[in-house]
Design a protein around this motif. Structure first.
Motif, PDB file in Angstrom:
ATOM      1  N   ARG A  42      -6.630 -10.152   4.376  1.00  0.00           N
ATOM      2  CA  ARG A  42      -5.188  -9.870   4.269  1.00  0.00           C
ATOM      3  C   ARG A  42      -4.931  -8.701   3.325  1.00  0.00           C
ATOM      4  O   ARG A  42      -4.169  -7.788   3.650  1.00  0.00           O
ATOM      5  N   ARG A  43      -5.599  -8.710   2.154  1.00  0.00           N
ATOM      6  CA  ARG A  43      -5.441  -7.609   1.196  1.00  0.00           C
ATOM      7  C   ARG A  43      -5.950  -6.297   1.772  1.00  0.00           C
ATOM      8  O   ARG A  43      -5.357  -5.244   1.575  1.00  0.00           O
ATOM      9  N   MET A  44      -7.052  -6.343   2.504  1.00  0.00           N
ATOM     10  CA  MET A  44      -7.666  -5.146   3.071  1.00  0.00           C
ATOM     11  C   MET A  44      -6.823  -4.588   4.223  1.00  0.00           C
ATOM     12  O   MET A  44      -6.715  -3.380   4.380  1.00  0.00           O
ATOM     13  N   TRP A  45      -6.208  -5.451   5.016  1.00  0.00           N
ATOM     14  CA  TRP A  45      -5.513  -5.018   6.236  1.00  0.00           C
ATOM     15  C   TRP A  45      -4.056  -4.642   5.987  1.00  0.00           C
ATOM     16  O   TRP A  45      -3.579  -3.627   6.484  1.00  0.00           O
ATOM     17  N   LEU A  46      -3.337  -5.473   5.267  1.00  0.00           N
ATOM     18  CA  LEU A  46      -1.898  -5.264   5.086  1.00  0.00           C
ATOM     19  C   LEU A  46      -1.656  -4.305   3.921  1.00  0.00           C
ATOM     20  O   LEU A  46      -1.223  -4.696   2.841  1.00  0.00           O
ATOM     21  N   LEU A  47      -1.915  -3.034   4.180  1.00  0.00           N
ATOM     22  CA  LEU A  47      -1.806  -2.007   3.155  1.00  0.00           C
ATOM     23  C   LEU A  47      -0.345  -1.654   2.898  1.00  0.00           C
ATOM     24  O   LEU A  47       0.465  -1.605   3.828  1.00  0.00           O
ATOM     25  N   PRO A  48      -0.008  -1.368   1.635  1.00  0.00           N
ATOM     26  CA  PRO A  48       1.379  -1.000   1.328  1.00  0.00           C
ATOM     27  C   PRO A  48       1.682   0.441   1.746  1.00  0.00           C
ATOM     28  O   PRO A  48       0.776   1.263   1.907  1.00  0.00           O
ATOM     29  N   ALA A  49       2.963   0.753   1.878  1.00  0.00           N
ATOM     30  CA  ALA A  49       3.401   2.125   2.176  1.00  0.00           C
ATOM     31  C   ALA A  49       2.876   3.043   1.064  1.00  0.00           C
ATOM     32  O   ALA A  49       2.761   2.614  -0.077  1.00  0.00           O
ATOM     33  N   PRO A  50       2.517   4.261   1.428  1.00  0.00           N
ATOM     34  CA  PRO A  50       2.838   4.964   2.659  1.00  0.00           C
ATOM     35  C   PRO A  50       1.913   4.650   3.832  1.00  0.00           C
ATOM     36  O   PRO A  50       2.083   5.220   4.911  1.00  0.00           O
ATOM     37  N   ALA A  51       0.937   3.770   3.636  1.00  0.00           N
ATOM     38  CA  ALA A  51       0.123   3.327   4.774  1.00  0.00           C
ATOM     39  C   ALA A  51       1.035   2.572   5.740  1.00  0.00           C
ATOM     40  O   ALA A  51       2.177   2.234   5.410  1.00  0.00           O
ATOM     41  N   ARG A  52       0.512   2.299   6.923  1.00  0.00           N
ATOM     42  CA  ARG A  52       1.316   1.643   7.955  1.00  0.00           C
ATOM     43  C   ARG A  52       0.444   0.630   8.672  1.00  0.00           C
ATOM     44  O   ARG A  52      -0.725   0.890   8.959  1.00  0.00           O
ATOM     45  N   GLY A  63      -3.085  -7.002  19.530  1.00  0.00           N
ATOM     46  CA  GLY A  63      -3.925  -6.085  18.778  1.00  0.00           C
ATOM     47  C   GLY A  63      -3.187  -5.635  17.544  1.00  0.00           C
ATOM     48  O   GLY A  63      -1.988  -5.873  17.387  1.00  0.00           O
ATOM     49  N   THR A  64      -3.919  -4.968  16.660  1.00  0.00           N
ATOM     50  CA  THR A  64      -3.337  -4.517  15.408  1.00  0.00           C
ATOM     51  C   THR A  64      -4.063  -3.266  14.934  1.00  0.00           C
ATOM     52  O   THR A  64      -5.220  -3.030  15.311  1.00  0.00           O
ATOM     53  N   ALA A  65      -3.373  -2.482  14.144  1.00  0.00           N
ATOM     54  CA  ALA A  65      -3.977  -1.285  13.547  1.00  0.00           C
ATOM     55  C   ALA A  65      -3.383  -1.061  12.173  1.00  0.00           C
ATOM     56  O   ALA A  65      -2.228  -1.415  11.926  1.00  0.00           O
ATOM     57  N   ASN A  66      -4.200  -0.517  11.282  1.00  0.00           N
ATOM     58  CA  ASN A  66      -3.646   0.005  10.043  1.00  0.00           C
ATOM     59  C   ASN A  66      -4.003   1.477   9.968  1.00  0.00           C
ATOM     60  O   ASN A  66      -4.956   1.936  10.607  1.00  0.00           O
ATOM     61  N   MET A  67      -3.176   2.254   9.286  1.00  0.00           N
ATOM     62  CA  MET A  67      -3.363   3.704   9.237  1.00  0.00           C
ATOM     63  C   MET A  67      -2.926   4.207   7.878  1.00  0.00           C
ATOM     64  O   MET A  67      -2.021   3.645   7.260  1.00  0.00           O
ATOM     65  N   TYR A  68      -3.581   5.276   7.425  1.00  0.00           N
ATOM     66  CA  TYR A  68      -3.433   5.705   6.042  1.00  0.00           C
ATOM     67  C   TYR A  68      -4.085   7.077   5.882  1.00  0.00           C
ATOM     68  O   TYR A  68      -4.767   7.563   6.792  1.00  0.00           O
ATOM     69  N   ALA A  69      -3.911   7.675   4.712  1.00  0.00           N
ATOM     70  CA  ALA A  69      -4.632   8.910   4.401  1.00  0.00           C
ATOM     71  C   ALA A  69      -6.107   8.564   4.248  1.00  0.00           C
ATOM     72  O   ALA A  69      -6.462   7.583   3.591  1.00  0.00           O
ATOM     73  N   ASN A  70      -6.971   9.354   4.884  1.00  0.00           N
ATOM     74  CA  ASN A  70      -8.403   9.095   4.844  1.00  0.00           C
ATOM     75  C   ASN A  70      -8.948   9.144   3.417  1.00  0.00           C
ATOM     76  O   ASN A  70      -9.824   8.363   3.067  1.00  0.00           O
TER      77      ASN A  70
END
Length: 162
Positions: A42-52, A63-70
């Motif tokens: 949960r901590r690894m996947w549900l990243l806070p903004a500005p991630a999505r 399905g699910t995706a998380n996205m963020y600055a590399n």
């Protein structure tokens, strides 16, 4: 199949966790610890903004995706992310919908490119989607992933210039 992608909500987690748990315990497509427990996931996947974080599907999460600055600092103009699709939804356009949504988000957010750091070489379904959307393989780390049935296989770095 037309799949809706939307921002994940807190009440989606009970449907997200089984997808993550299934994917990582299969040990075929994502280089995450198969013994990861739910609070760590949960901590690894549900990243806070500005991630999505997004989910695909309406009432049922497919399905699910998380996205963020590399990377931070001088590398923060390149996006990255991770996508996972429920086993019963594979081959139905969910992965393509999540990837397309990620590309649109990265463009809207002003990223210059998207880099996937570790695409398992045997994950041909994902590779086919990524390549059809313009991603290229920059290189492959040979034998960098222990596949449960195919042994040591490569991990690709895949790139999409935006």
């Amino acid at each position: 199949m037309l799949t809706t992608v939307r921002e994940a909500r807190g009440d989606d987690w009970p449907q997200i966790w089984p997808i993550i748990q299934n994917v990582i315990t299969q040990q075929e497509t994502i280089p995450y610890d198969p013994d990861m427990i739910e609070p760590d996931a949960r901590r690894m996947w549900l990243l806070p903004a500005p991630a999505r974080v997004v989910v695909a599907g309406d009432d049922q999460v497919l399905g699910t995706a998380n996205m963020y600055a590399n990377r931070g600092g001088p590398g923060n103009h390149v996006a990255s992310g991770t996508l996972m699709v429920a086993e019963e939804a594979r081959g139905r356009g969910v992965g393509r919908a999540l990837t397309t949504d990620m590309i649109e988000w990265a463009r809207r957010s002003g990223f210059a490119a998207i880099q996937f750091n570790a695409v398992v070489d045997t994950n041909t379904a994902a590779i086919n989607i990524y390549e059809s959307l313009g991603f290229v393989t920059l290189g492959t780390a040979p034998r960098a992933f222990r596949h449960p049935t195919q042994g040591l296989v490569g991990l690709r770095i895949m790139w999409l210039e935006l």
